[in-house]
Design a protein around this motif. Sequence first.
Motif, PDB file in Angstrom:
ATOM      1  N   UNK A 136       1.228  -1.214  -0.139  1.00  0.00           N
ATOM      2  CA  UNK A 136       0.174  -0.582  -0.240  1.00  0.00           C
ATOM      3  C   UNK A 136       0.803   1.328  -0.050  1.00  0.00           C
ATOM      4  N   UNK A 137       1.922   1.009   0.957  1.00  0.00           N
ATOM      5  CA  UNK A 137       2.462   2.355   0.789  1.00  0.00           C
ATOM      6  C   UNK A 137       3.555   2.667  -0.289  1.00  0.00           C
ATOM      7  N   UNK A 138       4.028   1.248  -1.451  1.00  0.00           N
ATOM      8  CA  UNK A 138       4.332   1.409  -2.133  1.00  0.00           C
ATOM      9  C   UNK A 138       3.662   2.054  -4.083  1.00  0.00           C
ATOM     10  N   UNK A 139       2.472   1.351  -3.507  1.00  0.00           N
ATOM     11  CA  UNK A 139       1.348   1.925  -4.274  1.00  0.00           C
ATOM     12  C   UNK A 139       0.718   4.086  -4.300  1.00  0.00           C
ATOM     13  N   UNK A 140       0.877   4.511  -2.783  1.00  0.00           N
ATOM     14  CA  UNK A 140       0.719   5.631  -2.957  1.00  0.00           C
ATOM     15  C   UNK A 140       2.183   6.198  -3.855  1.00  0.00           C
TER      16      UNK A 140
END
Length: 288
Positions: A136-140
Amino acid sequence: MYSVHKNPIGIYEKALPNAFTWEEKFRAAKMAGFDYMELSIDESDERLARLDWTDEEIETLRSVMRFTGITFSTMCLSGHRKYPFGSKDKTVRERAMEIMEKAICLSVKLGIRCIQLATYDVYYEESDEETKAFFLEGMKEAVAMASRAGVILAMEIMDTKFVGTIVRALHYLREIPSPYFKIYPDMGNLSNFSNDVTGEFEIGIAETVAIHVKETKPGVFKEVPFGEGEVNFTEIFAKLKELNYQGMFLIEMWADNRVCQTVEQAAAVIGDAYAFVTGKMKEAGMEV
């Protein structure tokens, strides 16, 4: 060039032999009736190296596209299977972001408007809450980069349970609300993980920017010939017509090098797939 008066139908690059030149691939696609091709950036070193094409190499490819009338409208970025955003190894996560940045830059240069993401938190590691949080952090960060470039990132509905349905994908869209973060459903994958495929499309139609048309069997996600699997294409196309879906369709299949040794042979094989799919669309009342 495709018409804005019908749903564009594209072909996956891997449906054509890797040994073909770009001109041969585009010529075969054109002969078979396709409107565009989806570029593959997979986990192999050969295809990841495409992210470092020079401007001269890119311009040469663009000239072939202009000559043949076939473009790359979408990119299948499956390199993140080997270098996932959710890895517990920081070096791998950094490589995932580097791949993402380069893919966005390449898309801008080639005129690609949509990058299909391989939606795995991890593939070769064990998934847990930590890998999901890293994903999720990477997607943001990835969505922020894509937004600044005006390129849409679309999560594929995958061949694993992590994001094997549209409903599971919507969780991430709620976490990262953006016009540049959408979904790219795969009819075959979705048919494996959902008992209500048409209901899934109804829920996610407003977030759908392109759709993979692929045949599958229970537990078999690749290289199932059209007509030999269990995907109810006519029912799905009928629902999409009802929902007034007007976007791209991409036929996903893989080349059989034994019968695709010439451009004409390859065009015949992918042309049969085109005929099968458009036949199902017509059965459903869609214009082709």
